[in-house]
Design a protein around this motif. Structure first.
Motif, PDB file in Angstrom:
ATOM      1  N   MET A  66       0.840  -1.202   0.000  1.00 37.42           N
ATOM      2  CA  MET A  66       0.000   0.000   0.000  1.00 37.42           C
ATOM      3  C   MET A  66       0.875   1.251   0.000  1.00 37.42           C
ATOM      4  N   ASN A  67       0.531   2.194  -0.862  1.00 39.17           N
ATOM      5  CA  ASN A  67       1.319   3.423  -0.988  1.00 39.17           C
ATOM      6  C   ASN A  67       1.022   4.373   0.181  1.00 39.17           C
ATOM      7  N   THR A  68       2.076   4.970   0.766  1.00 36.34           N
ATOM      8  CA  THR A  68       1.902   5.802   1.948  1.00 36.34           C
ATOM      9  C   THR A  68       1.330   7.172   1.638  1.00 36.34           C
ATOM     10  N   GLU A  69       2.032   7.884   0.759  1.00 33.69           N
ATOM     11  CA  GLU A  69       1.722   9.294   0.590  1.00 33.69           C
ATOM     12  C   GLU A  69       0.884   9.569  -0.664  1.00 33.69           C
ATOM     13  N   LYS A  70       0.280   8.542  -1.214  1.00 30.89           N
ATOM     14  CA  LYS A  70      -0.541   8.739  -2.409  1.00 30.89           C
ATOM     15  C   LYS A  70      -1.667   9.728  -2.090  1.00 30.89           C
ATOM     16  N   LEU A 106      -5.088  11.006  -1.992  1.00 26.45           N
ATOM     17  CA  LEU A 106      -6.376  10.337  -2.117  1.00 26.45           C
ATOM     18  C   LEU A 106      -7.450  11.346  -2.494  1.00 26.45           C
ATOM     19  N   SER A 153     -10.834   7.887  -0.315  1.00 30.09           N
ATOM     20  CA  SER A 153     -10.734   7.823   1.154  1.00 30.09           C
ATOM     21  C   SER A 153     -11.908   7.037   1.732  1.00 30.09           C
ATOM     22  N   LEU A 164     -11.652   3.396   0.937  1.00 28.02           N
ATOM     23  CA  LEU A 164     -10.607   2.762   1.757  1.00 28.02           C
ATOM     24  C   LEU A 164     -11.127   2.493   3.182  1.00 28.02           C
TER      25      LEU A 164
END
Lengths: 94, 228
Positions: free
Chosen positions: B1-5, B7, B12, B15
């Motif tokens: 999972m990408n941290t700083e993507k 959204l 959001s 998720l």
């Protein structure tokens, strides 16, 4: 006027961790890693950020000679999550 | 999972929903406990039915297997707690309900084994006794030890209680359905002879614990396979 979204929560992995923790009383690091499909290193950094903000409690201990990290959402974390969801709803309302 | 993507609001929300669903759909129940108790109570009930129906006695009280099942249950509970990777808010409440159920079942057993003899003593102290009288005169009158009639119905009623609480709280329909069926067995048991109460008790153990146990075990093993 739209409220600004909490930058700590408005990140994919941190939001995933908080969403997971809000649904359980506490969870082990390995459980969060499995559910978020994150790498241990990346998750560790984001968990630390959430902890520094006071959104989660992190307890490190040993179980059967292996390190065990347990995470639990704090009341401040719950309040921040609720505020984030309310702000999101405001954005999404037509 | 990408941290700083970055959204979007929709992402959001998606998720959050997805992670909440993952938390809710996570099982740490291995199913061994319900399988153990479903088997033990069903076997003890059926053997008691056979003893009464075919007029024979086992060399030991079959219900002693319930006492022996406590040891593996304690080990299973400790292991499940140790291996659980997360804890849900209602876990402590469900554990308390089952603990209270266990204590109450043993209290019922104590009541069932103590009250007849204690009652006979009280009657004797008051100077009277119960007599078994055959209305057709086929057999002579004889003293009768006091007994609680159709007492196994109370056990059946008790089996449904913690099962329904667990089923409704955990939204686990096999236990809810099993408990509702067991309330039906309780009503039927009030009308049938005692030996058939035993068969109804065995059926209750199967629908409340054994069948849900199989379902839990199957789910648990399937999840474990996914994670290997």
């Amino acid at each position: 006027m739209f409220k600004e979204l909490d930058p700590i929560l408005h990140s994919q992995l941190r939001l995933a961790v908080m969403s997971l923790l809000i649904g359980v009383k506490e969870a082990e690091f390995t459980f969060i890693k499995e559910k978020t499909n994150a790498t241990a290193g990346n998750l560790s950094v984001q968990v630390q950020k959430l902890r520094d903000c006071g959104y989660i409690d992190v307890v490190k201990q040993f179980k059967d000679n292996y390190p065990q990290t347990t995470c639990k959402i704090t009341p401040a974390g719950i309040a921040a999550f609720e505020a984030y969801v309310k702000a999101l709803q405001a954005y999404l309302q037509p | 999972m990408n941290t700083e993507k970055n959204l979007t609001e929709q992402e959001s929300l998606r998720l959050i929903t997805d992670m909440l669903r993952k938390a809710k759909g996570s099982y740490h129940e291995t199913g061994i406990g319900p399988l153990l108790w479903g088997t033990v109570v069903a076997v003890a009930s059926v053997v008691t039915f056979l003893e009464r129906h075919y007029q024979f006695k086992m060399p030991f009280d079959i219900w002693l297997i319930v006492l022996f099942a406590i040891v593996p249950q304690v080990i299973i509970s400790i292991r499940e707690k140790q291996n659980a990777k997360f804890k849900q808010y209602d876990d402590d409440m469900i554990d308390s309900v089952w603990l209270v159920f266990g204590i109450s079942i043993f209290a019922l057993g104590f009541f069932q084994n103590t009250v007849p003899a204690a009652s006979a003593k009280h009657f004797a102290a008051e100077g009277w006794t119960l007599i078994r009288h055959y209305t057709d005169g086929s057999q002579p009158d004889r003293p009768q030890t006091p007994m609680v009639l159709s007492f196994y119905s109370i056990y059946i009623l008790f089996y449904a209680l913690p099962t329904l609480v667990t089923g409704l709280t955990k939204k686990f329909w096999p236990m809810t359905f099993g408990a509702i069926l067991t309330y039906g067995f309780f009503i039927v048991s009030c009308y049938v002879p005692l030996e058939y109460d035993m068969l109804l008790g065995a059926a209750a153990a199967l629908v409340c614990w054994f069948i849900p146990g199989i379902i839990l075990r199957t789910k648990y093993l399937a999840l474990r396979k996914q994670h290997v």
